[in-house]
Design an enzyme around this catalytic site. Sequence first.
Site, PDB file in Angstrom:
ATOM      1  CB  CYS A  68      -0.910   0.004   1.220  1.00 47.37           C
ATOM      2  SG  CYS A  68       0.019   0.164   2.760  1.00 47.37           S
ATOM      3  CB  CYS A  71       7.015   0.333   3.982  1.00 46.80           C
ATOM      4  SG  CYS A  71       6.291  -0.997   4.950  1.00 46.80           S
ATOM      5  CB  CYS A 163       3.427  -6.938   2.466  1.00 44.51           C
ATOM      6  SG  CYS A 163       1.920  -6.166   3.036  1.00 44.51           S
ATOM      7  CB  CYS A 195       1.640  -3.497   9.204  1.00 45.77           C
ATOM      8  SG  CYS A 195       0.577  -3.072   7.827  1.00 45.77           S
ATOM      9  CG  HIS A 233       2.226  -9.001  27.657  1.00 43.62           C
ATOM     10  ND1 HIS A 233       0.967  -8.533  27.939  1.00 43.62           N
ATOM     11  CD2 HIS A 233       2.526  -9.908  28.640  1.00 43.62           C
ATOM     12  CE1 HIS A 233       0.509  -9.136  29.031  1.00 43.62           C
ATOM     13  NE2 HIS A 233       1.441  -9.953  29.470  1.00 43.62           N
ATOM     14  CB  CYS A 236       1.963  -3.275  27.486  1.00 42.76           C
ATOM     15  SG  CYS A 236       0.339  -2.536  27.329  1.00 42.76           S
ATOM     16  CB  CYS A 260      -5.370  -5.677  30.081  1.00 44.38           C
ATOM     17  SG  CYS A 260      -4.831  -6.873  28.879  1.00 44.38           S
ATOM     18  CB  CYS A 266      -4.352  -6.913  23.090  1.00 42.88           C
ATOM     19  SG  CYS A 266      -2.659  -6.288  23.040  1.00 42.88           S
ATOM     20  CB  CYS A 275       5.447  -0.785  19.357  1.00 40.58           C
ATOM     21  SG  CYS A 275       5.598  -1.435  17.707  1.00 40.58           S
ATOM     22  CB  CYS A 287      -1.478   0.063  18.312  1.00 38.38           C
ATOM     23  SG  CYS A 287      -0.784   0.063  16.654  1.00 38.38           S
ATOM     24  CB  CYS A 294      -0.700  -5.319  20.066  1.00 38.87           C
ATOM     25  SG  CYS A 294       0.611  -6.112  19.119  1.00 38.87           S
ATOM     26  CB  CYS A 297       1.672  -5.715  12.306  1.00 37.58           C
ATOM     27  SG  CYS A 297       2.486  -4.355  13.153  1.00 37.58           S
TER      28      CYS A 297
END
Length: 334
Positions: A68, A71, A163, A195, A233, A236, A260, A266, A275, A287, A294, A297
Amino acid sequence: MKKEVTLSKKLESELEFHGVNRRDFLKYCAAMAAVLGLSEFEFTTKVAHALEAASKKPAVIWLEGQDCAGCSISFTQILNPPAASIILDKISLRYHETVMASAGHLAEKVYHDTVKEGGYVLIVEGSVPSADDRFCMVGGRPFRAIVEEAAKKAAGIIAVGACATYGGIPAATPSKGIGLDKALPGKAVINLPTCPVHPDHLAGTVLYFLTTGKVPPLDKIGRPVMYFRESVHDNCRRRSHFDAGRFLKDWNDPKQKEWCLFQKGCKGPMASSDCPIRRWNEGINFCIDCGAPCQGCSEPGFYAGMTPLYTAESEISKRIWAMREAGLIPRKES
Ligand code: SF4
C-alpha cells in the site's frame, strides 16, 4: 567522566548546510547509540568517521510489489528529524518507484544499470504473489522475476514491512502473497516487519551497516535483535491490569479506560517489538496507548493468523489465555 565528542570541520559545515545544530545531532546520535549498545562517544565518533569516509555513496534499489506504499511513507519520515537525513544523505537511492523523479524508460535504465553494477543494497516493500505472477506485474514483467534478478548481485537485502517479510495482508488474498522468506529461499535477508516498517528500525539498520560494515545481530526469523528482543506485552503500560485480571470489555465505561485490551483482541504477549518504548511519529504514540489492541504485525502469520482482530476468539488469543492460566506469562516486576 563523559568524553567530549569532536566533530571535524567538514562534518560541522555539513550540519550547517542541512540547518542542523550540533546539539540536535549529538542528541540523535546518543539515542541511536543506546539502541546499538555503544557509548555516545564511541557511536558519534564512528558516525563521524563513516560520514567522512563515505566518498562513494552505497547504492540502494527500493522495489515495491503487493503493497500500500505505507512503508514508503514511513521511510520518508526518516528525513525528520534532519539529523537522520544527514546520515541517510550518504546513501544513493537510485530507484524507488514512488519517490524518484524519473519515470518510464529513463527510470528502468537507472534500475538496469545499477543491477549490472552490483554491490547495492536491495530494499523490498510488498509481497510477491505465489498464486499467479499476473497479480503483480511491474513494467510488463512479473514482480517475482524482478526481485529474483535484483537479489542476485545485491550486497545486502532488507525486507521492509509485514508484506515483504512474511506475506502480511496479501497472504490472505487470492494472490497468496509471500514474503522474501519464501520468495528468496536460502538468501540472507534482514527482516524489518511491522505494518508499516518503523522509520527508526530502517534508519538504525542502515546506520549499523554504515558504522560497522556488518549486518546487526538477527533473531531466528531474521529480525534485528536490537529492536525485536522483547514482547510488546513486556513493556506495555496496561500490563499490571493484565496481571490483575482487569480487562476492558466496554469502551464506553470510563473506569475501564486504562485496562488491558486482551479481551478486545490484543496480541501483545505474542508480538515482539519495541513499539511501547520507541512509539511512533517521533515518539508521540502507538496502537495500545491510543486504545487499539496490538494486532501482532511484527509476526509471521499477520494478518490472517491474528483474526478476528477485535475479540479474543482467535487461536492465538486462546493460546495466550492458556499460557496465562498456566502461569507461563510471568508477572511483570514493578
Ligand atoms: Fe498490553 Fe495487550 Fe499485554 Fe494487555 S495484552 S498488557 S494491552 S500488550
